[in-house]
Design a protein around this motif. Sequence first.
Motif, mmCIF file in Angstrom:
data_model
loop_
_atom_site.group_PDB
_atom_site.id
_atom_site.type_symbol
_atom_site.label_atom_id
_atom_site.label_comp_id
_atom_site.label_asym_id
_atom_site.label_seq_id
_atom_site.Cartn_x
_atom_site.Cartn_y
_atom_site.Cartn_z
ATOM 1 N N PRO A 81 0.810 -1.225 0.000
ATOM 2 C CA PRO A 81 0.000 0.000 0.000
ATOM 3 C C PRO A 81 0.841 1.271 0.000
ATOM 4 O O PRO A 81 0.476 2.247 -0.662
ATOM 5 N N ASP A 82 1.975 1.264 0.722
ATOM 6 C CA ASP A 82 2.836 2.445 0.727
ATOM 7 C C ASP A 82 3.387 2.731 -0.663
ATOM 8 O O ASP A 82 3.392 3.883 -1.122
ATOM 9 N N GLN A 83 3.834 1.704 -1.350
ATOM 10 C CA GLN A 83 4.395 1.900 -2.683
ATOM 11 C C GLN A 83 3.335 2.339 -3.682
ATOM 12 O O GLN A 83 3.587 3.191 -4.541
ATOM 13 N N ALA A 84 2.143 1.759 -3.584
ATOM 14 C CA ALA A 84 1.067 2.157 -4.495
ATOM 15 C C ALA A 84 0.655 3.604 -4.258
ATOM 16 O O ALA A 84 0.436 4.368 -5.209
ATOM 17 N N PHE A 85 0.574 4.000 -2.999
ATOM 18 C CA PHE A 85 0.226 5.388 -2.695
ATOM 19 C C PHE A 85 1.306 6.343 -3.190
ATOM 20 O O PHE A 85 0.999 7.391 -3.761
ATOM 21 N N ASP A 86 2.565 5.981 -2.988
ATOM 22 C CA ASP A 86 3.661 6.840 -3.447
ATOM 23 C C ASP A 86 3.660 6.973 -4.960
ATOM 24 O O ASP A 86 3.951 8.050 -5.501
ATOM 25 N N ALA A 87 3.313 5.904 -5.669
ATOM 26 C CA ALA A 87 3.252 5.973 -7.129
ATOM 27 C C ALA A 87 2.130 6.901 -7.587
ATOM 28 O O ALA A 87 2.314 7.709 -8.505
ATOM 29 N N LEU A 88 0.966 6.801 -6.946
ATOM 30 C CA LEU A 88 -0.141 7.690 -7.296
ATOM 31 C C LEU A 88 0.205 9.134 -6.972
ATOM 32 O O LEU A 88 -0.095 10.048 -7.757
ATOM 33 N N TYR A 89 0.851 9.344 -5.846
ATOM 34 C CA TYR A 89 1.222 10.707 -5.447
ATOM 35 C C TYR A 89 2.235 11.305 -6.421
ATOM 36 O O TYR A 89 2.110 12.460 -6.831
ATOM 37 N N TRP A 143 -5.067 8.504 1.788
ATOM 38 C CA TRP A 143 -4.319 7.498 2.537
ATOM 39 C C TRP A 143 -5.144 6.948 3.684
ATOM 40 O O TRP A 143 -5.058 5.753 4.003
ATOM 41 N N HIS A 144 -5.935 7.801 4.308
ATOM 42 C CA HIS A 144 -6.809 7.337 5.392
ATOM 43 C C HIS A 144 -7.869 6.377 4.867
ATOM 44 O O HIS A 144 -8.263 5.441 5.569
ATOM 45 N N ARG A 145 -8.329 6.596 3.632
ATOM 46 C CA ARG A 145 -9.332 5.715 3.011
ATOM 47 C C ARG A 145 -8.706 4.914 1.871
ATOM 48 O O ARG A 145 -9.339 4.708 0.828
ATOM 49 N N TRP A 146 -7.477 4.496 2.036
ATOM 50 C CA TRP A 146 -6.769 3.884 0.922
ATOM 51 C C TRP A 146 -7.450 2.645 0.357
ATOM 52 O O TRP A 146 -7.462 2.449 -0.868
ATOM 53 N N PRO A 147 -8.015 1.736 1.161
ATOM 54 C CA PRO A 147 -8.706 0.601 0.531
ATOM 55 C C PRO A 147 -9.819 1.050 -0.419
ATOM 56 O O PRO A 147 -9.988 0.467 -1.495
ATOM 57 N N GLU A 148 -10.559 2.077 -0.029
ATOM 58 C CA GLU A 148 -11.617 2.577 -0.906
ATOM 59 C C GLU A 148 -11.038 3.253 -2.147
ATOM 60 O O GLU A 148 -11.526 3.043 -3.267
#
Length: 404
Positions: free
Chosen positions: A143-151, A184-189
């Motif tokens: 999840p951290d890597q996916a969020f960083d890629a989107l960011y 990030w707080h609602r990352w699964p959604e």
Amino acid sequence: MTRTPETPLPSPKECRRLREAQSLSQADVAAALGVTRATVRSWENGRTTPRGTNRDAYVRLLAGAEEVTPHQENPAPALVGAATGPVQASPDRAEPAPEPPSETPSASELAPEPDPELGPDPARGPELSPEAEPEPLSPSLTPDQAFDALYAFCAPALVRQTYLLTGRRELARESVECAFQLAWHRWPEVAMDRDPAGWVRATAHEFALSPWHRLRPRHRNPEPPPAAPADRALLDVLLQLPPVYRRTLLLYDGVGLDLPETAAETEASTPAAANRLLHAREAVATRLPELAEPKELHRRLAEVASAERLHAAKPTTVRWGGEQRARHWTRAAIAFTVVLIGATTLTLRTAPDHYEPPLAPGATVHGVPPRVAPGPLSAEELALRAKLKGETVSGPERLVPEAG
């Protein structure tokens, strides 16, 4: 009337594989079918599916059976078709055929003409929205890597968009950070959403345009305008537009969304979004006649946004800030719950445990003579009082019978 069955369509993943097997790009497919590249991207992502003649031509093109006819045989305007993901206005954005005049503005009246100079230019700086399509995230990413890629993909362009919406640099960065912290707080959604970038963009724009910022002390003073006079004039015209008109103009002419997606993101109907776009363009053209052409307006929006060196924070900082904010809210919720429980317990301990009927109001009683004060003493009463006062304190003497 019997409805003709639709042509079987492969899965979105298979459609992309077939296109790549024939060495065709999304732009080639869009040019062959007479639609925008964003529409083809939406088909391959599974967000929408082609219909009618577009569906038949798309299946034939993927199968490589025959040459697809050009756009003139399919005059359906692409900008009022299926909703698509965020793209940048580019030469791949095909022009629809003109339609008869009506009360609702047609797509041909709104769509800018293709301009080969709207692609990425290192000398001009980054555009409002990235040109390259992000590669699908690998399922093995954390999840951290996916969020960083989107960011990393969305944040730089999103800060520039928000700056054009507000004219404030700090507010633009704060809006983007808050949007990604909420993501990030609602990352699964958000991760399961069909358009995570659109989710974050809508959240950032709504936060930036919130009227509550007027009450903040640091937002009461205007920030320094752009250095170039032309950029300052365009930003001044944008800030004079109503917020919803400004947002519609930015999404359509700046980011490059289609009209249905622009309407959906601004929570309006497609005719209402078209009218807002026309009024916004008219207001800009009145003040700046050289920007009457949509392609020129798009180019100038990109230049104004790129002139400001706005840098987003690092993704790790944003994630840490989101986690800290979540902890603060969690602790505040726990403290409020404890206070509520304590107040409830105190109330239960001090509240009466049985019913006490209220006292009835007083009533007037008739027929009873009123009490009167005693009058003056008579002579006999005065003599008796003097006699009693003259005797001992212990009381009158006892009467003792005498012997006879």
